[in-house]
Design a protein around this motif. Structure first.
Motif, PDB file in Angstrom:
ATOM      1  N   PHE A   1       9.466   7.742   1.506  1.00 56.05           N
ATOM      2  CA  PHE A   1       8.776   6.445   1.002  1.00 56.05           C
ATOM      3  C   PHE A   1       7.315   6.790   1.485  1.00 56.05           C
ATOM      4  CE2 PHE A   1      13.044   4.894   1.930  1.00 56.05           C
ATOM      5  CZ  PHE A   1      13.364   4.050   0.820  1.00 56.05           C
ATOM      6  N   GLN A   2       6.487   6.467   0.314  1.00 59.95           N
ATOM      7  CA  GLN A   2       5.159   6.819   0.622  1.00 59.95           C
ATOM      8  C   GLN A   2       4.071   5.458   0.093  1.00 59.95           C
ATOM      9  OE1 GLN A   2       4.982  10.064  -2.088  1.00 59.95           O
ATOM     10  NE2 GLN A   2       5.039  11.604  -0.352  1.00 59.95           N
ATOM     11  N   LEU A   3       2.921   5.477   0.706  1.00 55.23           N
ATOM     12  CA  LEU A   3       2.024   4.372   0.271  1.00 55.23           C
ATOM     13  C   LEU A   3       0.947   4.983  -0.293  1.00 55.23           C
ATOM     14  CD1 LEU A   3       2.396   2.210   3.410  1.00 55.23           C
ATOM     15  CD2 LEU A   3       3.645   2.113   1.192  1.00 55.23           C
ATOM     16  N   ALA A   4       0.258   4.511  -1.213  1.00 58.54           N
ATOM     17  CA  ALA A   4      -1.010   5.220  -1.781  1.00 58.54           C
ATOM     18  C   ALA A   4      -1.809   4.090  -2.529  1.00 58.54           C
ATOM     19  CB  ALA A   4      -0.590   6.138  -2.795  1.00 58.54           C
ATOM     20  N   ASN A   5      -2.887   4.281  -2.626  1.00 55.59           N
ATOM     21  CA  ASN A   5      -4.153   3.538  -3.414  1.00 55.59           C
ATOM     22  C   ASN A   5      -4.733   4.267  -4.778  1.00 55.59           C
ATOM     23  OD1 ASN A   5      -4.479   1.295  -1.761  1.00 55.59           O
ATOM     24  ND2 ASN A   5      -5.561   2.301  -0.368  1.00 55.59           N
TER      25      ASN A   5
ATOM     26  N   THR B   1       3.272   9.566   3.778  1.00 53.26           N
ATOM     27  CA  THR B   1       4.625   9.312   4.162  1.00 53.26           C
ATOM     28  C   THR B   1       4.901   8.484   5.240  1.00 53.26           C
ATOM     29  OG1 THR B   1       4.910  11.462   2.699  1.00 53.26           O
ATOM     30  CG2 THR B   1       6.802  10.384   4.282  1.00 53.26           C
ATOM     31  N   VAL B   2       5.433   7.430   5.006  1.00 52.27           N
ATOM     32  CA  VAL B   2       5.833   6.476   6.215  1.00 52.27           C
ATOM     33  C   VAL B   2       7.252   6.632   6.502  1.00 52.27           C
ATOM     34  CG1 VAL B   2       4.074   4.942   5.579  1.00 52.27           C
ATOM     35  CG2 VAL B   2       6.343   4.591   4.709  1.00 52.27           C
ATOM     36  N   HIS B   3       8.263   7.267   5.705  1.00 53.78           N
ATOM     37  CA  HIS B   3       9.534   7.579   6.207  1.00 53.78           C
ATOM     38  C   HIS B   3      10.218   8.536   5.441  1.00 53.78           C
ATOM     39  CE1 HIS B   3      13.358   6.400   8.279  1.00 53.78           C
ATOM     40  NE2 HIS B   3      13.888   6.671   7.357  1.00 53.78           N
ATOM     41  N   THR B   4      10.974   9.481   5.922  1.00 50.38           N
ATOM     42  CA  THR B   4      11.885  10.339   5.260  1.00 50.38           C
ATOM     43  C   THR B   4      13.361   9.872   5.751  1.00 50.38           C
ATOM     44  OG1 THR B   4      10.071  11.951   5.213  1.00 50.38           O
ATOM     45  CG2 THR B   4      12.393  12.735   4.855  1.00 50.38           C
TER      46      THR B   4
ATOM     47  N   VAL C   1       7.630  -0.408   9.484  1.00 54.55           N
ATOM     48  CA  VAL C   1       6.355   0.502   9.013  1.00 54.55           C
ATOM     49  C   VAL C   1       5.141   0.223   9.825  1.00 54.55           C
ATOM     50  CG1 VAL C   1       4.783   1.201   7.027  1.00 54.55           C
ATOM     51  CG2 VAL C   1       7.073   0.871   6.611  1.00 54.55           C
ATOM     52  N   ASN C   2       4.423   1.022  10.443  1.00 55.12           N
ATOM     53  CA  ASN C   2       3.419   0.582  11.448  1.00 55.12           C
ATOM     54  C   ASN C   2       1.957   1.301  11.054  1.00 55.12           C
ATOM     55  OD1 ASN C   2       1.881  -0.042  13.635  1.00 55.12           O
ATOM     56  ND2 ASN C   2       2.679   1.305  15.147  1.00 55.12           N
ATOM     57  N   THR C   3       1.479   0.638   9.992  1.00 53.40           N
ATOM     58  CA  THR C   3       0.207   1.162   9.580  1.00 53.40           C
ATOM     59  C   THR C   3      -0.695  -0.006   9.297  1.00 53.40           C
ATOM     60  OG1 THR C   3      -1.250   2.414   7.787  1.00 53.40           O
ATOM     61  CG2 THR C   3       1.174   1.334   7.204  1.00 53.40           C
TER      62      THR C   3
ATOM     63  N   ARG D   1       7.674  -3.383   6.603  1.00 54.65           N
ATOM     64  CA  ARG D   1       8.960  -2.736   6.693  1.00 54.65           C
ATOM     65  C   ARG D   1       9.437  -2.644   5.304  1.00 54.65           C
ATOM     66  NH1 ARG D   1      13.234  -7.112   6.375  1.00 54.65           N
ATOM     67  NH2 ARG D   1      12.034  -9.077   6.156  1.00 54.65           N
ATOM     68  N   ILE D   2      10.458  -1.660   5.244  1.00 51.30           N
ATOM     69  CA  ILE D   2      11.195  -1.467   3.886  1.00 51.30           C
ATOM     70  C   ILE D   2      12.720  -1.241   4.079  1.00 51.30           C
ATOM     71  CG2 ILE D   2      11.462   0.652   2.338  1.00 51.30           C
ATOM     72  CD1 ILE D   2       8.648   1.808   3.316  1.00 51.30           C
ATOM     73  N   ARG D   3      13.300  -1.950   3.227  1.00 47.74           N
ATOM     74  CA  ARG D   3      14.764  -1.867   3.199  1.00 47.74           C
ATOM     75  C   ARG D   3      15.174  -1.371   2.004  1.00 47.74           C
ATOM     76  NH1 ARG D   3      18.270  -5.661   0.939  1.00 47.74           N
ATOM     77  NH2 ARG D   3      20.255  -5.647   1.980  1.00 47.74           N
ATOM     78  N   PHE D   4      16.458  -0.471   2.329  1.00 50.26           N
ATOM     79  CA  PHE D   4      16.790   0.325   1.000  1.00 50.26           C
ATOM     80  C   PHE D   4      18.254   0.334   1.027  1.00 50.26           C
ATOM     81  CE2 PHE D   4      15.783   3.593   4.353  1.00 50.26           C
ATOM     82  CZ  PHE D   4      17.052   4.218   4.508  1.00 50.26           C
ATOM     83  N   VAL D   5      19.045   0.279  -0.007  1.00 48.66           N
ATOM     84  CA  VAL D   5      20.398   0.311  -0.302  1.00 48.66           C
ATOM     85  C   VAL D   5      20.959   1.568  -1.199  1.00 48.66           C
ATOM     86  CG1 VAL D   5      22.493  -1.073  -0.817  1.00 48.66           C
ATOM     87  CG2 VAL D   5      20.438  -2.140   0.244  1.00 48.66           C
ATOM     88  N   PRO D   6      21.712   2.296  -0.799  1.00 50.36           N
ATOM     89  CA  PRO D   6      22.143   3.306  -1.526  1.00 50.36           C
ATOM     90  C   PRO D   6      23.178   2.817  -2.796  1.00 50.36           C
ATOM     91  CG  PRO D   6      23.385   3.699   0.234  1.00 50.36           C
ATOM     92  CD  PRO D   6      22.368   2.670   0.461  1.00 50.36           C
TER      93      PRO D   6
END
Length: 698
Positions: free
Chosen positions: A504-508, A517-520, A533-535, A622-627
């Motif tokens: 998961f990444q964030l960009a402008n 990258t905030v989480h792998t 997510v702490n940014t 925060r991010i929530r993901f479901v496979p």
């Protein structure tokens, strides 16, 4: 002149009438000049207008002593037409447009069809032509009123040709020839040109396999070829139920089918080349839903299978015994919560063979006229072959209940929704005896009365030692903590594993050159995760990146952040990136439905992103993901209901899933068979017991 003309016309009609009468007499005499078996005569009497076609076959093979064996083969086919029915292809003509298009697609691309291609073909045709599909009435006709003499004679002659010509067929007895090579069908549809089609398709087979007497060598070549162009995909017919049933010609044309369809093609291909083959089946898996079909080659001398299924839930590849019976090909993964039961096998309770000849030991043949039996066992062609596949046992159990004048008992397995009968036995003095039953399966003994199943005792586990362990809800109770309504099947874990290694990444910037990258995802995302997510920085692009991943499955992606008032909200915007493979498109990743999913394979675009828009950047919290999964875990906030068995399912109440994805129920009877259901969604609900503080599924 007019009178003479009328007189001449009358004379001509009389001559024609007596000529036809004489022709019928010749046919009748030919059939009666030979000793036609009584069971064949019964079918001739039922054939009605088609009687002459069947009599023509008998007459044809009665002319020469050299055809005496072919005459016996004709008798075998005709007498066993009684009770057989065939799909009336005129009732499925509306589907022709789809299978013609599938065939055109194959001819153009040589690409094996799957649900992706078929969905595109069917949806495009429906849209272009404005086709809607009301429920249609599919018709079937009795074989003896349908088959022609030309077809039967061609079928018999071609069957004898391969039996007498092919080196691997010469060892086949006439009895096995009649049952496993001669029949023109193995399901309730056939194609008049089947044998000609496959004989032409495999005309070079002798050059390929040589002068072998091993039927498995020949079958390997044929099956390998068919697997290159014929697809088995149940989901096609779940999505488009009006495409089924298929006539056999459309199976060859569309090159897609369900399990039974695909195996019928393989069997008829094998038989057309002189390889004896049967259609075997499981009425219902012991620890899962659905039936299963496969082809079986009849060549005991060369059969490579020398072991039986045990139904023990251990890693063991048993695909060579029964296809689909094990998940051993899938690895285990780190990250799956402790106490979650993994399933490596699909257990087998009973195996039956669909014969062409009536089976005198089938329940349909043994029952009296007035006795009613379940629909599955009304098939008088079922032969029990369980002991050829499964380490089984005979059982004798005492029944708790009885119904007057009931001679038969049935053992049911649970199919995720209801109890389905898979075996039958006899009742004598309050005891039920059932032969050749698969172990390590939970059964419910029932009677079939007034078209309903009536429990005759408590459900029981037939354990690996062949002992009966009853599940009777006791007086003592306990508190249980539940995490799922279904065990983790290895293939589901495999689907979920395709998120391992993604980021998961964030960009402008639009090219993501400033992305962070905030989480792998480093371990198995069992049914989904939530990460904080702490940014402090605000971002426009919220990215799910899957570079270097060969396959990608994603059911749900959710990003949360702070709005202008400092309140946490779900962030929404424009979806960009990989569009996905139709119909598993990018929108499925954010549609709020955990059962739908995004799918991509080998695409050069390796991300999905949400563009919040210029000036609408947000701080992500925060991010929530479901496979992709079977969606059977307990979910926070959703309502579940727990049941236990006591002559029926008795509710223990409803609970919402907590933040840890668990449910806690108190006052649950000990030693009870349990069932957990999501009150609003899903049909996969597996029976279990609670033992050693864990769910143990059956």
């Amino acid at each position: 002149m007019k009178r003479l003309h009328q007189k001449g016309r009358g004379f001509f009609l009389k001559v024609l009438f007596f000529s036809l009468l004489s022709l019928n007499a010749i046919v009748f005499t030919a059939c009666n000049s030979v000793d036609v078996p009584d069971r064949v005569k019964v079918v001739l009497d039922k054939a009605g207008k088609n009687r002459g076609e069947l009599e023509n076959v008998i007459s044809y093979y009665s002319k020469s002593p050299e055809d005496s064996l072919k005459l016996k083969a004709a008798y075998f086919l005709i007498e066993n037409m009684d009770g057989q029915r065939t799909l009336d292809t005129t009732s499925t003509e509306s589907n022709q447009i789809y299978f013609d298009q599938m065939n055109a697609f194959w001819e153009k691309t040589q690409a094996k069809l799957n649900i992706l291609y078929v969905s595109g073909i069917v949806d495009s045709l429906n849209k272009a032509k404005g086709i809607t599909h009301p429920v249609r009435q599919v018709k079937y006709v009795p074989d003896y009123q349908y088959v022609s003499s030309k077809f039967l004679i061609n079928n018999i002659d071609k069957a004898f040709y391969v039996w007498r010509t092919m080196p691997w067929s010469k060892q086949v007895s006439f009895k096995d020839f009649c049952e496993y090579i001669l029949p023109y069908r193995c399901t309730d549809t056939y194609y008049a040109n089947t044998r000609d089609f496959f004989l032409k398709h495999y005309k070079a087979i002798l050059k390929v396999v040589g002068n072998t007497n091993n039927c498995f060598d020949v079958a390997k070549y044929i099956i390998s070829d068919i697997d290159n162009w014929l697809s088995e995909d149940l989901m096609i017919f779940v999505r488009y139920p009006y495409l089924h049933p298929l006539k056999f010609e459309d199976l060859l044309k569309g090159k897609v089918g369900e399990c039974k369809d695909v195996n019928s093609v393989k069997i008829m291909a094998l038989r057309s080349l002189g390889v004896p083959a049967a259609l075997d089946q499981i009425p219902n898996w012991g620890n899962s839903d659905s039936s299963h079909y496969w082809y079986k080659i009849i060549d005991p001398k060369h059969d490579p299978v020398d072991s039986l299924l045990t139904n023990e839930n251990v890693r063991r590849n048993t695909q060579n015994i029964i296809t689909g019976s094990s998940y051993d090909v899938y690895p285990d993964y780190k990250g799956i919560p402790k106490g979650i039961q993994r399933i490596y096998i699909r257990s087998v309770s009973k195996v039956y063979r669909e014969a062409f000849a009536k089976q005198s030991n089938s329940l349909a043949c043994l029952k009296s006229f007035s006795e009613e039996i379940p629909s599955y066992f009304r098939d008088d062609r079922l032969a029990d072959v369980t002991n050829l596949y499964v380490d089984c046992t005979d059982i004798k159990i005492e029944l708790e209940n009885s119904i007057p004048n009931q001679r038969f008992v049935y053992l049911c397995v649970f199919d995720n929704v209801k109890w389905n009968p898979v075996a039958w036995g006899t009742i004598n003095n309050g005891f039920a005896t059932v032969k050749s039953v698969g172990k390590n399966i939970v059964y419910l003994p029932v009677a079939y009365y007034n078209s309903h199943f009536v429990p005759l005792g408590a459900p029981f586990l037939l354990n690996l030692k062949g002992q009966v362990e009853r599940f009777v809800a006791g007086g003592k109770t306990e508190t249980v903590r539940l995490n799922t309504k279904f065990p983790l099947r290895s293939h589901v874990g495999f689907w979920e594993s395709f998120m391992i290694g993604t980021r998961f990444q964030l960009a402008n910037k639009a090219d993501f050159s400033d992305s962070v990258t905030v989480h792998t995802i480093k371990e198995h995302p069992y049914y989904g995760k939530e990460i904080k997510v702490n940014t402090p920085k605000k971002y426009r692009y919220l990215i799910y990146q899957f570079k270097k991943m060969p396959i990608v499955f994603v059911a749900e992606l959710e990003f949360y952040g702070l709005n202008a008032h400092g309140k946490e909200v779900k962030l929404t915007g424009k979806l960009i990136g990989n569009s996905g493979m139709y119909p598993y498109t990018i929108d499925k990743a954010i549609d709020g439905d955990r059962e739908t999913y995004f799918y991509s394979q080998g695409d050069k675009v390796f991300y999905i992103a949400i563009d919040l828009g210029a000036g609408n950047e947000k701080r992500v919290t925060r991010i929530r993901f479901v496979p992709r999964s079977d969606d059977n875990a307990v979910v926070m906030g959703e309502m579940f209901e727990l049941f236990y068995w006591d002559r029926g399912w008795v509710s223990l109440g409803k609970k919402e899933g907590d933040r840890n994805g668990a449910l806690t129920f108190s006052a649950v009877p000990r030693n009870a068979l349990l069932l957990l259901k999501d009150t609003k969604r899903g049909k996969e609900n597996r029976i279990f017991i609670y033992k050693n503080s864990q769910q143990q599924f059956w």
